[in-house]
Design an enzyme around this catalytic site. Structure first.
Site, short mmCIF file in Angstrom:
data_model
loop_
_atom_site.label_atom_id
_atom_site.label_comp_id
_atom_site.label_asym_id
_atom_site.label_seq_id
_atom_site.Cartn_x
_atom_site.Cartn_y
_atom_site.Cartn_z
N LYS A 60 -4.98 83.82 6.37
CA LYS A 60 -3.65 84.00 5.80
C LYS A 60 -3.83 84.66 4.44
CE LYS A 60 0.31 81.22 6.02
NZ LYS A 60 1.22 82.06 6.77
N1 PXG Z 1 1.68 83.56 12.53
C1 PXG Z 1 1.70 84.15 11.33
C2 PXG Z 1 1.26 85.55 11.19
C3 PXG Z 1 2.14 83.42 10.21
O1 PXG Z 1 2.16 84.00 9.00
C4 PXG Z 1 2.53 81.51 11.65
C5 PXG Z 1 2.07 82.27 12.71
C6 PXG Z 1 2.91 80.08 11.90
O2 PXG Z 1 1.95 79.19 11.35
P1 PXG Z 1 2.36 77.76 10.77
O3 PXG Z 1 1.09 77.19 10.25
O4 PXG Z 1 3.36 78.00 9.68
O5 PXG Z 1 2.92 76.99 11.88
C7 PXG Z 1 2.58 82.09 10.38
C8 PXG Z 1 3.11 81.29 9.24
C9 PXG Z 1 7.07 83.81 5.44
C10 PXG Z 1 6.30 82.72 6.00
O6 PXG Z 1 7.00 84.00 4.25
C11 PXG Z 1 5.17 82.93 6.78
C12 PXG Z 1 4.49 81.86 7.32
C13 PXG Z 1 4.90 80.61 7.06
C14 PXG Z 1 6.00 80.43 6.28
C15 PXG Z 1 6.71 81.48 5.75
O7 PXG Z 1 7.80 84.46 6.17
N2 PXG Z 1 3.43 82.09 8.12
#
Ligand code: PXG
Length: 306
Positions: free
Chosen positions: A164
């Site tokens: 990330k």
């Molecule tokens: N795929 C990607 C590429 C992400 O960035 C998820 C899946 C889901 O993962 P989690 O651990 O959250 O279940 C993410 C999560 C945003 C934002 O700013 C991005 C994420 C989480 C929260 C907010 O749009 N990424």
């Protein structure tokens, strides 16, 4: 809903939005050199804090970025910043069912105009607490309309999708595709033609009663919500599998849903203007949505004294 004030910690000191600044020489700004996490606080409890912090440290390890804080110190900083949020907004978050959102960012820190990370002696550790709302109530009730994007998920030997990092440009390009089509999200395929995930969420389909999500090796972030939903499916005796999803699998699915920290579990009822299943959120999606809400009430590290 009235607007709230964010609480912001930079390197352990709390700032108001107006005074929260990092340098333009920070390599997070100059090169996208850094990592982040998005975390929820439900009813005053940080959801799966351990797993989020573990992922943060793993992402940092791949970038050889020494955070300079322990995992416990990061959790304490989140608790402190969340208490500050509650204080400045006059909200008792334990009695509030509108969850908070936490963004943790660790950037390489101040350096010079060259790329070399050795010029950046000290990372910047930022914690922001506020609210976030991605989708309207009707979208949870009726399901989202998505599109597929021609942007391919990064290959693991380029910018590994498991990390990330502050480099979300392919996600931004895909999101622009979604915006152009008035869609809620875009679905990435990898270069082998398998579904990877959406731009900020993991993707699941339900086929013949089985819940299927792409394996991490197909280019999915190891989502904390994804993991929780796979566990919940097991608890509910719903068959589940991490397996390749092809374009026909997607269009012929009985149900589809996304999982993510910000979105939680949200149904998908159309992809590229094609109807998924019968066009309504399906029964297994509903069961998992309910089970997830239940889990968020049970799980987590309280921001107040333990
Ligand atoms: N795929 C990607 C590429 C992400 O960035 C998820 C899946 C889901 O993962 P989690 O651990 O959250 O279940 C993410 C999560 C945003 C934002 O700013 C991005 C994420 C989480 C929260 C907010 O749009 N990424």
């Amino acid at each position: 809903m009235c607007k709230t004030l964010p609480a912001i910690s930079i390197n352990g000191t709390l700032y108001s939005r107006e005074n929260a600044n990092v340098s333009v020489f920070d390599h997070g700004f100059l090169y996208g050199d850094g990592v982040f996490e998005g975390i929820r606080i439900y009813g005053g409890k940080i959801f799966r804090a351990d797993r989020h912090v573990t992922r943060l440290f793993r992402s940092a390890k791949v970038l050889d970025l020494p955070i300079g804080w322990t995992r416990e110190e990061i959790v304490e900083e989140i608790r402190k910043t969340a208490r500050e949020w509650a204080a400045i907004n006059g909200v008792d978050v334990r009695n509030n069912d509108d969850p908070l959102y936490v963004r943790v960012v660790v950037s390489r820190g101040d350096g010079d105009l060259g790329l070399d990370p050795r010029k950046c002696p000290k990372p910047n550790v930022v914690v922001i607490v506020d609210r976030i709302k991605l989708y309207a109530k009707e979208q949870y009730e009726n399901g989202l309309a998505l599109v597929t994007t021609a942007i391919r998920r990064n290959l693991p030997d380029t910018l590994p999708p498991q990390v990330k990092s502050l480099n979300y440009l392919s996600n931004v390009l895909a999101k622009l595709d979604a915006n152009r089509e008035n869609a809620a999200e875009a679905i990435f395929f990898n270069t082998q033609g398998y579904v990877a995930e959406a731009t900020a969420d993991n993707l699941f389909i339900v086929s013949n009663g089985e819940v299927v999500t792409p394996p991490i090796s197909d280019g999915a972030l190891p989502g904390i919500t994804r993991e929780a939903v796979l566990e919940l499916a097991a608890e509910l005796s719903i068959p589940r599998r991490e397996w390749h999803i092809t374009m026909p699998d997607l269009f012929c699915a009985d149900e589809c849903f996304l999982t993510g920290t910000a979105a939680r579990v949200v149904p998908v009822t159309a992809i590229n203007a094609r109807t998924i299943g019968n066009g309504r959120p399906g029964p297994i999606t509903h069961r998992l949505m309910e089970a997830f809400v239940d889990l968020t009430c049970r799980d987590g590290v309280c921001i107040y004294d333990k």
